[in-house]
Write an enzyme that holds these catalytic residues in place. Structure first.
Site, PDB file in Angstrom:
ATOM      1  N   ASP A   1      -7.235  -1.734   6.068  1.00 27.42           N
ATOM      2  CA  ASP A   1      -5.772  -1.792   6.235  1.00 27.42           C
ATOM      3  C   ASP A   1      -5.388  -2.408   7.587  1.00 27.42           C
ATOM      4  O   ASP A   1      -4.229  -2.811   7.779  1.00 27.42           O
ATOM      5  CB  ASP A   1      -5.180  -0.377   6.177  1.00 27.42           C
TER       6      ASP A   1
ATOM      7  N   GLN B   1      -3.835   5.924   1.509  1.00 26.24           N
ATOM      8  CA  GLN B   1      -2.474   5.492   1.171  1.00 26.24           C
ATOM      9  C   GLN B   1      -1.451   6.297   1.984  1.00 26.24           C
ATOM     10  O   GLN B   1      -1.520   7.525   2.054  1.00 26.24           O
ATOM     11  CB  GLN B   1      -2.234   5.677  -0.341  1.00 26.24           C
TER      12      GLN B   1
ATOM     13  N   LYS C   1      -3.909  -1.492  -6.505  1.00 27.79           N
ATOM     14  CA  LYS C   1      -5.047  -1.829  -5.645  1.00 27.79           C
ATOM     15  C   LYS C   1      -6.359  -1.687  -6.426  1.00 27.79           C
ATOM     16  O   LYS C   1      -7.232  -2.548  -6.336  1.00 27.79           O
ATOM     17  CB  LYS C   1      -5.046  -0.937  -4.395  1.00 27.79           C
TER      18      LYS C   1
HETATM   19  N1  GUN Z   1       1.933   2.461   2.252  1.00 31.57           N
HETATM   20  C1  GUN Z   1       2.776   1.410   2.174  1.00 31.57           C
HETATM   21  N2  GUN Z   1       2.138   0.259   2.463  1.00 31.57           N
HETATM   22  C2  GUN Z   1       0.854   0.587   2.735  1.00 31.57           C
HETATM   23  C3  GUN Z   1      -0.299  -0.167   3.072  1.00 31.57           C
HETATM   24  O1  GUN Z   1      -0.288  -1.388   3.219  1.00 31.57           O
HETATM   25  N3  GUN Z   1      -1.436   0.540   3.242  1.00 31.57           N
HETATM   26  C4  GUN Z   1      -1.492   1.898   3.107  1.00 31.57           C
HETATM   27  N4  GUN Z   1      -2.660   2.502   3.321  1.00 31.57           N
HETATM   28  N5  GUN Z   1      -0.446   2.622   2.789  1.00 31.57           N
HETATM   29  C5  GUN Z   1       0.722   1.967   2.591  1.00 31.57           C
END
Ligand code: GUN
Length: 280
Positions: free
Chosen positions: A119, A96, A52
């Protein structure tokens, strides 16, 4: 053989579009910044977070990184989120998941300002999606809609079956397909006769979390198959929830694993960050 839906190519195209847009925003002195929070050092989470941040750098989005120790308390995490909510220069906040067990994920998600909820996990964002109002949409299902649209696959009027009902993928996927005028069925682990249900699908989205579960017995000839799963098999090779080799001869289009849905999630996160920056 089916059309291979190339998520790598489509996500690259989206990132290139965003890079140009971010460049133009900078000329107007608008800078976009994403705060990324990771608690603990789960190796998979570290890889996702790293990807990311790399995508941010590529597109020209600033990223602030908060790597907190496993023993961080819920109160400490909530305080950080509240501080970031107040910071004008931070446009998006990403925590996350999963979080360590002693932290209440729902409360953490609720603490994020919905204007910065890139998100799309906040109940306000999910509610807005449900009633057709403006808000951030969960990145993986939003990416799947882009895969379909940019591959020339019509959704309106189609029988769409989503297997899986998670808050992050299955439920928002069903709502998005409905918004695109699909006829939507959500199937799950308690569905009776899953094969019969999934055989209705013109578009089948599979997010069950079980390697190679979906074989050709689950498919109508000519269906479009979207595979959200990602697993490592016994030979350390990546595979999805769909048995690709079995299904490919029967379907009209399919996403590979890797290189299908996966790359789209980050592209849509970047899209949400740019939208957050423009709106603020
Ligand atoms: N953990 C697995 N997929 C995601 C996601 O799309 N966003 C976040 N914040 N955590 C994750």
């Amino acid at each position: 053989m089916p059309q291979i839906i190339d998520g790598k190519e489509i996500s690259t195209a989206i990132k290139e579009e965003l890079k140009i847009e971010v460049g133009k925003l900078k000329e107007e002195n608008i800078y976009i910044c994403l705060a990324v929070i990771q608690v603990g050092n789960d190796p998979a989470s570290s890889v996702y977070v790293g990807n990311k941040k790399k995508a941010c750098a590529y597109i020209g989005i600033d990223s602030l990184s908060f790597e907190l120790p496993e023993e961080t308390t819920q109160e400490e995490l909530l305080k950080l989120i509240r501080d970031l909510n107040e910071k004008k220069e931070v446009n998006g906040i990403l925590v996350q998941l999963p979080l360590p067990k002693h932290i209440d994920e729902d409360e953490v998600i609720r603490a994020i300002d919905p204007k910065k909820d890139v998100d799309g996990f906040h109940p306000q964002s999910v509610g807005a999606l449900c009633i057709g109002q403006h808000g951030f949409v969960s990145c993986t299902p939003a990416g799947i809609i882009q895969l379909l649209k940019r591959s020339g696959i019509e959704i309106a009027g189609k029988e769409c079956v989503v297997i899986g009902r998670s808050n992050i993928v299955g439920k928002p996927m069903a709502l998005l397909l409905l918004r695109e005028n699909g006829t939507v069925t959500v199937a799950h682990s308690r569905t009776k006769d899953l094969k019969e249900v999934s055989k209705r699908a013109d578009i089948l989205v599979v997010a069950v979390g079980r390697p190679k579960m979906i074989t050709k017995e689950y498919l109508k000839e000519g269906a479009v198959v979207i595979d959200v799963g990602i697993h490592r098999n016994e030979n350390n090779k990546l595979c999805g929830d769909v048995d690709y080799d079995d299904v490919a001869p029967v379907c009209s289009a399919i996403t590979p694993v890797p290189g299908g849905v996966g790359p789209m999630t980050i592209a849509m996160l970047m899209h949400n960050c740019v939208e957050a920056g423009k709106a603020q």
